[in-house]
Design a protein around this motif. Sequence first.
Motif, PDB file in Angstrom:
ATOM      1  N   VAL A   1       0.656  -1.197  -0.026  1.00  0.00           N
ATOM      2  CA  VAL A   1      -0.050  -0.039   0.115  1.00  0.00           C
ATOM      3  C   VAL A   1       0.911   1.257  -0.103  1.00  0.00           C
ATOM      4  CG1 VAL A   1      -2.039   1.249   1.344  1.00  0.00           C
ATOM      5  CG2 VAL A   1      -2.124  -1.066   1.213  1.00  0.00           C
ATOM      6  N   LEU A   2       1.978   1.285   0.816  1.00  0.00           N
ATOM      7  CA  LEU A   2       2.884   2.572   0.878  1.00  0.00           C
ATOM      8  C   LEU A   2       3.716   2.858  -0.171  1.00  0.00           C
ATOM      9  CD1 LEU A   2       3.812   2.651   4.852  1.00  0.00           C
ATOM     10  CD2 LEU A   2       2.466   4.238   3.525  1.00  0.00           C
ATOM     11  N   VAL A   3       4.203   1.509  -0.579  1.00  0.00           N
ATOM     12  CA  VAL A   3       5.411   1.730  -1.834  1.00  0.00           C
ATOM     13  C   VAL A   3       4.914   1.336  -3.047  1.00  0.00           C
ATOM     14  CG1 VAL A   3       8.102   1.041  -2.320  1.00  0.00           C
ATOM     15  CG2 VAL A   3       7.052   1.760   0.305  1.00  0.00           C
ATOM     16  N   VAL A   4       4.705  -0.031  -3.171  1.00  0.00           N
ATOM     17  CA  VAL A   4       4.462  -0.823  -4.267  1.00  0.00           C
ATOM     18  C   VAL A   4       3.186  -0.132  -5.240  1.00  0.00           C
ATOM     19  CG1 VAL A   4       4.094  -2.939  -5.577  1.00  0.00           C
ATOM     20  CG2 VAL A   4       5.600  -2.810  -3.493  1.00  0.00           C
ATOM     21  N   TYR A   5       2.218   0.069  -4.541  1.00  0.00           N
ATOM     22  CA  TYR A   5       0.969   0.420  -5.168  1.00  0.00           C
ATOM     23  C   TYR A   5       0.921   1.907  -5.926  1.00  0.00           C
ATOM     24  CZ  TYR A   5      -3.611   2.738  -5.799  1.00  0.00           C
ATOM     25  OH  TYR A   5      -4.627   3.521  -6.517  1.00  0.00           O
ATOM     26  N   PRO A   6       1.576   2.912  -4.954  1.00  0.00           N
ATOM     27  CA  PRO A   6       2.167   4.013  -5.608  1.00  0.00           C
ATOM     28  C   PRO A   6       2.956   4.113  -7.009  1.00  0.00           C
ATOM     29  CG  PRO A   6       1.898   4.576  -3.436  1.00  0.00           C
ATOM     30  CD  PRO A   6       2.015   2.977  -3.669  1.00  0.00           C
ATOM     31  N   LEU A   7       3.976   3.319  -6.889  1.00  0.00           N
ATOM     32  CA  LEU A   7       4.928   3.159  -7.877  1.00  0.00           C
ATOM     33  C   LEU A   7       4.495   2.356  -9.035  1.00  0.00           C
ATOM     34  CD1 LEU A   7       8.577   2.588  -5.714  1.00  0.00           C
ATOM     35  CD2 LEU A   7       7.406   4.751  -6.872  1.00  0.00           C
TER      36      LEU A   7
ATOM     37  N   ALA B   1      -1.635   7.806  -7.556  1.00  0.00           N
ATOM     38  CA  ALA B   1      -2.382   6.677  -7.170  1.00  0.00           C
ATOM     39  C   ALA B   1      -3.702   7.061  -6.165  1.00  0.00           C
ATOM     40  CB  ALA B   1      -1.170   6.017  -6.010  1.00  0.00           C
ATOM     41  N   TRP B   2      -3.690   8.159  -5.484  1.00  0.00           N
ATOM     42  CA  TRP B   2      -4.532   8.512  -4.667  1.00  0.00           C
ATOM     43  C   TRP B   2      -5.661   9.508  -5.219  1.00  0.00           C
ATOM     44  CZ3 TRP B   2      -5.149   4.951  -1.197  1.00  0.00           C
ATOM     45  CH2 TRP B   2      -4.183   4.327  -0.810  1.00  0.00           C
ATOM     46  N   VAL B   3      -5.140  10.300  -6.344  1.00  0.00           N
ATOM     47  CA  VAL B   3      -5.988  11.223  -6.908  1.00  0.00           C
ATOM     48  C   VAL B   3      -7.734  10.753  -7.026  1.00  0.00           C
ATOM     49  CG1 VAL B   3      -5.599  11.046  -9.095  1.00  0.00           C
ATOM     50  CG2 VAL B   3      -6.211  13.257  -8.476  1.00  0.00           C
ATOM     51  N   ALA B   4      -7.762   9.426  -7.194  1.00  0.00           N
ATOM     52  CA  ALA B   4      -9.033   8.954  -7.608  1.00  0.00           C
ATOM     53  C   ALA B   4      -9.842   8.741  -6.406  1.00  0.00           C
ATOM     54  CB  ALA B   4      -9.196   7.677  -8.588  1.00  0.00           C
TER      55      ALA B   4
ATOM     56  N   LEU C   1       2.111   2.572 -14.499  1.00  0.00           N
ATOM     57  CA  LEU C   1       0.815   2.446 -15.468  1.00  0.00           C
ATOM     58  C   LEU C   1       0.405   3.440 -16.041  1.00  0.00           C
ATOM     59  CD1 LEU C   1      -1.385   0.548 -16.323  1.00  0.00           C
ATOM     60  CD2 LEU C   1      -2.803   0.967 -14.305  1.00  0.00           C
ATOM     61  N   GLY C   2       0.400   4.764 -15.243  1.00  0.00           N
ATOM     62  CA  GLY C   2       0.239   6.147 -15.788  1.00  0.00           C
ATOM     63  C   GLY C   2       0.984   6.558 -16.851  1.00  0.00           C
TER      64      GLY C   2
ATOM     65  N   ALA D   1       3.202   9.891   2.241  1.00  0.00           N
ATOM     66  CA  ALA D   1       4.338   9.625   1.440  1.00  0.00           C
ATOM     67  C   ALA D   1       5.836   9.886   1.836  1.00  0.00           C
ATOM     68  CB  ALA D   1       3.811  10.898   0.296  1.00  0.00           C
ATOM     69  N   LEU D   2       5.777  10.787   3.053  1.00  0.00           N
ATOM     70  CA  LEU D   2       7.213  10.837   3.473  1.00  0.00           C
ATOM     71  C   LEU D   2       7.408   9.665   4.233  1.00  0.00           C
ATOM     72  CD1 LEU D   2       6.334  14.349   5.274  1.00  0.00           C
ATOM     73  CD2 LEU D   2       7.793  13.920   3.444  1.00  0.00           C
ATOM     74  N   VAL D   3       6.646   9.059   4.675  1.00  0.00           N
ATOM     75  CA  VAL D   3       6.842   7.708   5.519  1.00  0.00           C
ATOM     76  C   VAL D   3       7.577   6.847   4.513  1.00  0.00           C
ATOM     77  CG1 VAL D   3       6.329   5.558   6.691  1.00  0.00           C
ATOM     78  CG2 VAL D   3       5.318   7.725   7.355  1.00  0.00           C
ATOM     79  N   ALA D   4       6.840   6.651   3.190  1.00  0.00           N
ATOM     80  CA  ALA D   4       7.437   5.761   2.184  1.00  0.00           C
ATOM     81  C   ALA D   4       8.739   6.137   1.625  1.00  0.00           C
ATOM     82  CB  ALA D   4       6.423   5.681   1.031  1.00  0.00           C
ATOM     83  N   ARG D   5       8.945   7.284   1.567  1.00  0.00           N
ATOM     84  CA  ARG D   5      10.198   7.794   0.812  1.00  0.00           C
ATOM     85  C   ARG D   5      11.347   7.658   1.793  1.00  0.00           C
ATOM     86  NH1 ARG D   5      14.501   8.075   0.088  1.00  0.00           N
ATOM     87  NH2 ARG D   5      15.827   9.494  -1.313  1.00  0.00           N
ATOM     88  N   PHE D   6      11.167   8.045   2.964  1.00  0.00           N
ATOM     89  CA  PHE D   6      12.422   7.721   4.119  1.00  0.00           C
ATOM     90  C   PHE D   6      12.130   6.404   5.112  1.00  0.00           C
ATOM     91  CE2 PHE D   6      11.320  12.626   3.568  1.00  0.00           C
ATOM     92  CZ  PHE D   6      12.677  12.728   3.103  1.00  0.00           C
TER      93      PHE D   6
END
Length: 584
Positions: free
Chosen positions: A40-46, A442-445, A51-52, A460-465
């Motif tokens: 949810v935090l990393v894989v789905y947004p990337l 990932a979350w705009v929808a 895909l985008g 997003a900060l948690v995922a990046r750091f």
Amino acid sequence: MAEIAVAKSADARTDRIALRFAYFWRRYAWAGILILTLIVLVVYPLAMLVLGALTTTNPALEGLSSTLTLQNFQETLGNEQVRTAAVNSLISCGLGTFFAVIIGVGLSWIVARTDTPMRGWVETASIMPLFMPPLVAAVAWSYVGSPTTGLINMFFKELDWEFRLNMYSMTGMVAVFAMYYAPYVYMFVSAALKNMDPALEEAAQMSGAGPVRTMLTITLPLVAPAILSGSLLAFVVMFGIYGIPAALGTPARIDVLTTYLFKLTSWTPPLFNAAAAVAIIMVVVTTLCVAVQHWALSGRSFVTVTGKSFKPRTLKLGPWRWVTFGLACLYALVAVVVPCIGLLVAAFRKFLFVPNLASLFDPKQYSLGHFQHLFDSALVWRSFWNTLEVGIISALIGGLLAFALSYTIHRTNLPFRRTLDMMGTAPVAVPCLVIGVAYLWAWVAFSGFLWGTTWIIALALVARFLPDTLKVLGGSLMQIHRELEEASKICGTGTLQTILRIIVPLTLPGLISAMSLLFLLSIRELRSSLFRFTNSTIVMPVLLLDFHEGGHTGATAAFSVLQVVLLLFIVGGANLLGRMTTVR
């Protein structure tokens, strides 16, 4: 009797099922929960970002298309503006990294290997630029080095010098990159030099090699992993920086990939697909940097710490030790003192224009007006509380998640530990601005769920750091011997109680450091917040950029001073809390 036997048999079956369920939970369910969290935090947004980049629809308006295409990459790579921005990014970040390595290695050598006076002060000065956010540093240098109103140019004018400093240029960007990311290299290299056995250096000098040749042929090659790691980190961070190019490059019409990427999402209508393609290109570049580092270090030995004890060696410089001390003071003066003076002058001066040197020291030209206007602004207070909220959420969620992952990876034999490690450290090769774009896509929808809240910024900060916090907590956990946990379990204590009573108290300083790091990065981070803030969730770095781009010089400087003071307060509080919780 038959009924009793049947009842006992049923109870035995129930016990076996309970034991199997408990075994399954311990072996698979906990690892599955962590994997799902990282998905949810990393894989789905990337994955959504990829895909985008491979679709042509706008996710906010039309949803996702099932047709995959390379059209976005073809248009992006064929766009002259993108190619120019990419070249500018590589030049500015490459040169910035080159000079940051020179500065960082030089300072670490002065502190760890020479008898330079006041080395403790030099060590403190070497990391001081870390406490100034990149945007604040760029804003400060825009006041100091503006070609028309810069304070340094005012001194040149008073001295009748024709030379003028222009920070609104590629040279200015490279200089600021080098000054403020040299501490990254310093921290890696100084630690390696302090742990290095000086026997090889002594043997080289006994063979007739001079100090400089010894340093170039023995010392630096042995700390090559630290130099490469520091330079890689510096380059990746520079490559994803938005604040410095926006403050110093935009006035000179110098676009880099980060500023061009932000333009794509701020146009009307926003070009999300093109932005996703540019973001993927940035990820490819940083991934190649990581691959080059592994290739350069593979198959070589850099062992310098053995079972033989050694005494740290310092090179006697004689009169030259004052030269090295002067160079360290020059770095502190240029990287810390000069921009801070410029920031304070702009923050307290009624008008930034300084006609002559006498006007600079005229007390009538200074007041607290800019600070008063900030304190009277509801938007400023809203950004302050939003920033604290984002920092607290990031620190708590990120710290607890990093602890759970680190304990699972380093202290258990559960399955999928390597998978968890790879997923948790994957964002290290993803620039912060790209994480922002990924979360946007990932979350705009999901409008009304996380979108438009401080939670989306914090996650997003948690995922990046997450890789940074894993590194801090992993080191703390690996220092604890397993016999302490074994003794606790022999006494009948369960795993959870053992963690709470043994592991947590012993790793509390590391956990506080990891959470403080997340809080600190959340306070100063601009890139991951650019794409997901609203008027009700605006944070301090974004508002600072808004002040700067709006031409509010005094408000920008005063707000920068407040942000730096807040950062110093957080660092001081974290250090005090860490000392109080250290187990002796």
